[in-house]
Write a protein that holds these residues in place. Structure first.
Motif, mmCIF file in Angstrom:
data_model
loop_
_atom_site.group_PDB
_atom_site.id
_atom_site.type_symbol
_atom_site.label_atom_id
_atom_site.label_comp_id
_atom_site.label_asym_id
_atom_site.label_seq_id
_atom_site.Cartn_x
_atom_site.Cartn_y
_atom_site.Cartn_z
ATOM 1 N N GLU A 113 17.959 -63.324 0.534
ATOM 2 C CA GLU A 113 17.597 -61.921 0.340
ATOM 3 C C GLU A 113 16.656 -61.754 -0.849
ATOM 4 O O GLU A 113 15.794 -60.866 -0.840
ATOM 5 N N GLN A 245 17.819 -66.365 9.843
ATOM 6 C CA GLN A 245 16.757 -66.265 8.841
ATOM 7 C C GLN A 245 16.085 -67.615 8.618
ATOM 8 O O GLN A 245 14.870 -67.687 8.432
ATOM 9 N N HIS A 249 12.197 -68.351 9.537
ATOM 10 C CA HIS A 249 11.291 -68.746 8.457
ATOM 11 C C HIS A 249 10.314 -69.820 8.916
ATOM 12 O O HIS A 249 9.155 -69.845 8.471
#
Length: 290
Positions: A113, A245, A249
């Motif tokens: 995050e 995530q 990426h």
């Protein structure tokens, strides 16, 4: 005539002003609705975070309680039988490992995050990483009595990813598949498909499956506290959001296909190495291993 023209000009200006006011009023109403929706979303996120903190606190306390209880028993009873002592030590080690995994997941999410993750993208031998992931989970497979089937191409082209992060994704998907299988009758399969410009990895199980309504929410942060996929949520519920995530990426995607009672298949893609993009052959022979 001049007075009439003046009146008409003033009327035209009033009409123009009125239209501008109406336009601004509509824009204000739209902005108000958007702000109201954003406020509701923030309230929902705040509630989900509260639920998440409650769940994480409970899940962290559970292994800590076991570790403390069995440690006190060992400390207060030096004459305890060796077999029982070994059993208690094994429980302490297992609960310590579980606690470490949960803490690492919370830390990983915080780094993702905040954009503070160090990525090391290289060409990775996916077949080797899968073998390592299966070796790491072999004890869990034996404990649960799960049958594992591996379906690989004769040659698995390299992909572009961070090896440690890719290992993290595979471990999460494999352990989830094992966890949701019936003990002693579980079957999981891991298949790799060579597609144009990407490799696709499928991790399937023969568990209870996932309701269609839950297939999006399981990838959202802080959702573990509210789902009903198990009688009692296990862990922090961050494994899938973190895995998604990581995959995204590196230019891939992660999704699930499932029907209640028919098991679930979690799939993700990763881009091929540059040397294999033009030569990838989706139709070459496959190798099955169990």
């Amino acid at each position: 005539m001049e007075e009439v023209l003046g009146i008409l000009d003033e009327t035209s200006q009033v009409i123009a002003y009125s239209r501008r006011l109406e336009q601004q009023s509509r824009e204000l109403e739209t902005a108000t609705r958007e702000l109201r929706a954003a406020n509701e979303r923030l309230r929902e996120l705040d509630r989900l975070k509260d639920d998440f903190i409650s769940t994480v606190t409970h899940e962290l306390r559970t292994p800590l309680t076991s570790i403390r209880a069995f440690s006190e028993i060992l400390n207060d009873n030096p004459d305890l039988e060796q077999a029982q002592r070994s059993q208690f030590i094994a429980i302490i080690v297992k609960e310590s490992e579980r606690l470490t995994r949960m803490i690492n997941q919370v830390l990983d999410l915080a780094k993702l995050e905040a954009g503070r993750v160090e990525w090391h993208a290289t060409e990775i031998d996916l077949a080797e990483v899968i073998d390592d992931a299966l070796a790491t989970t072999s004890q869990l497979v034996q404990e649960q009595g799960v049958e594992v089937q591996l379906d690989l191409p004769r040659r698995v082209p390299p992909v572009i990813a961070d090896r440690d992060r890719l290992m993290q994704v595979l471990l999460n998907l494999i352990t989830n598949a094992i966890k949701f299988c019936d003990r002693g009758a579980g079957r999981i399969g891991i298949a790799v498909k060579v597609l144009p410009e990407v490799l696709q990895v499928d991790v399937r199980d023969n568990g209870r499956g996932i309701d269609v309504a839950d297939q999006d929410t399981i990838f959202e942060k802080f959702r573990q506290a509210g789902d009903n996929l198990t009688e009692k949520p296990q862990g922090t519920g961050l494994g899938l959001p973190i895995s998604r995530q990581i995959v995204e990426h590196f230019g891939g995607r992660l999704w699930v296909c499932s029907e209640p009672g028919e098991g679930a298949t979690f799939s993700f893609t990763l881009p091929l190495g540059q040397s294999d993009v033009a030569t990838a052959d989706p139709g070459h022979e496959r190798e099955d291993r169990t």
